[in-house]
Scaffold this motif. Structure first.
Motif, PDB file in Angstrom:
ATOM      1  N   ALA A  61      -5.435   3.253  -1.147  1.00  0.00           N
ATOM      2  CA  ALA A  61      -4.739   3.963  -0.138  1.00  0.00           C
ATOM      3  C   ALA A  61      -5.472   3.798   1.129  1.00  0.00           C
ATOM      4  O   ALA A  61      -6.656   3.771   1.184  1.00  0.00           O
ATOM      5  CB  ALA A  61      -4.229   5.342  -0.548  1.00  0.00           C
ATOM      6  N   ASP A  62      -4.384   3.764   2.180  1.00  0.00           N
ATOM      7  CA  ASP A  62      -5.145   3.908   3.672  1.00  0.00           C
ATOM      8  C   ASP A  62      -4.721   5.413   4.206  1.00  0.00           C
ATOM      9  O   ASP A  62      -3.961   5.849   3.520  1.00  0.00           O
ATOM     10  CB  ASP A  62      -4.633   2.865   4.685  1.00  0.00           C
ATOM     11  N   ASP A  91      -6.704   5.523  -5.296  1.00  0.00           N
ATOM     12  CA  ASP A  91      -7.304   3.953  -5.149  1.00  0.00           C
ATOM     13  C   ASP A  91      -6.292   3.107  -4.326  1.00  0.00           C
ATOM     14  O   ASP A  91      -5.127   3.045  -4.290  1.00  0.00           O
ATOM     15  CB  ASP A  91      -7.414   3.343  -6.443  1.00  0.00           C
ATOM     16  N   LYS A 117       0.798  -1.287  -0.101  1.00  0.00           N
ATOM     17  CA  LYS A 117      -0.042   0.130  -0.135  1.00  0.00           C
ATOM     18  C   LYS A 117       0.911   1.267  -0.040  1.00  0.00           C
ATOM     19  O   LYS A 117       0.605   2.169  -0.754  1.00  0.00           O
ATOM     20  CB  LYS A 117      -0.995   0.013   1.367  1.00  0.00           C
ATOM     21  N   ALA A 127       0.972   4.134  -2.913  1.00  0.00           N
ATOM     22  CA  ALA A 127       0.482   5.492  -2.846  1.00  0.00           C
ATOM     23  C   ALA A 127       1.791   6.168  -3.157  1.00  0.00           C
ATOM     24  O   ALA A 127       1.506   7.444  -3.608  1.00  0.00           O
ATOM     25  CB  ALA A 127       0.456   5.518  -1.193  1.00  0.00           C
ATOM     26  N   LEU A 187      -1.740   7.852   2.418  1.00  0.00           N
ATOM     27  CA  LEU A 187      -2.320   9.218   2.014  1.00  0.00           C
ATOM     28  C   LEU A 187      -1.297  10.074   2.922  1.00  0.00           C
ATOM     29  O   LEU A 187      -0.620  11.071   2.149  1.00  0.00           O
ATOM     30  CB  LEU A 187      -3.640   9.508   2.507  1.00  0.00           C
ATOM     31  N   ALA A 235      -9.338   8.897   0.110  1.00  0.00           N
ATOM     32  CA  ALA A 235      -9.317   7.259  -0.292  1.00  0.00           C
ATOM     33  C   ALA A 235     -10.683   6.816   0.502  1.00  0.00           C
ATOM     34  O   ALA A 235     -11.266   7.220   1.316  1.00  0.00           O
ATOM     35  CB  ALA A 235      -8.031   6.546   0.538  1.00  0.00           C
TER      36      ALA A 235
END
Length: 245
Positions: free
Chosen positions: A150-151, A148, A119, A123, A155, A175
């Motif tokens: 991302a957590d 899309d 992830k 990102a 971010l 997100a």
């Protein structure tokens, strides 16, 4: 013996006013108690005895629950059935269940670490691509985009890279996961006198059913209406333009 004499002798009185003047006092091991009634002729009649729960019910008072005799046997058989079911699900013998569960938990932790790494990589890659999408608004770069997959951590990492790359900018990244919206707003240090990240993120969050806040240069928010996110992000340019008047 007399109730008062039994209490003076150290017997536990658990039923209050239910005792009469004459009571039966029993010594069993280290326990000395008043008996509320004779239930078995001898302690051996109780048979298999299993404590199944121990909880606190008041300050300094514990409740112990147990099953005995046929009830204890039924409990043990139920536990054996549960263990057999777990072993079948794990495709192992009952004696291997603990080991198999430990292995599964280790695998889950490793997969979670790998997912977090991927992830973060995703990102970072998206952040590089998004920099080219920033538009000029009265001399500063403005970027509002969804990322899309991302957590929150992804971010934040993308935000840091974008601020370094764009130099003078106001940025909103978002997100979604199910009905949850995660938002982060960033304003470079040279612009915080005119633009506040907390105000910017709240402007977007209110449109997607949420709210948030943070520092003038970085702020986070959440929302519950992903369907309104595109429109909310599209409003960022106008908001920035208005603040720069």
């Amino acid at each position: 013996m007399k109730f008062d004499d039994a209490v003076k002798a150290g017997a536990m009185a658990l039923f209050g006013e239910k005792y009469g003047d004459e009571v039966r006092m029993l010594d069993i091991g280290s326990s000395r108690e008043l008996c509320g009634g004779t239930h078995v002729a001898r302690t051996g009649d109780i048979g298999f005895f299993k404590v199944v729960a121990e909880t606190g019910i008041a300050a300094g008072v514990r409740r112990i629950e147990a099953v005995t005799g046929e009830g204890a046997l039924a409990w043990a058989q139920q536990q054996e059935d549960l263990l057999d079911s777990a072993a079948a699900a794990l495709k192992s013998g009952p004696h291997e269940v603990a080991q198999k569960v430990t292995q599964l938990l280790d695998n889950v932790r490793n997969l979670e670490k790998e997912l977090a790494r991927l992830k973060s990589k995703l990102a970072s890659s998206q952040g590089d691509d998004l920099a080219g999408s920033a538009v000029d608004v009265k001399g500063i770069k403005v970027l509002a985009a969804a990322m899309d997959g991302a957590d929150g951590k992804g971010l934040r990492e993308a935000m840091d890279k974008l601020k370094d790359k764009l130099k003078s900018a106001a940025i909103v990244l978002a997100a979604t996961e199910g009905s949850k919206v995660t938002l982060i707003a960033g304003v470079t240090a040279d612009l915080t006198a005119k633009l506040k990240a907390g105000e910017l993120v709240n402007h977007v969050a209110q449109q997607v059913g949420g709210k948030g806040g943070g520092r003038p240069d970085m702020a986070q928010a959440g929302g519950t209406d992903p369907s309104r996110l595109p429109q909310a992000l599209a409003s960022v340019q106008a908001w920035v333009s208005e603040k720069l008047k």
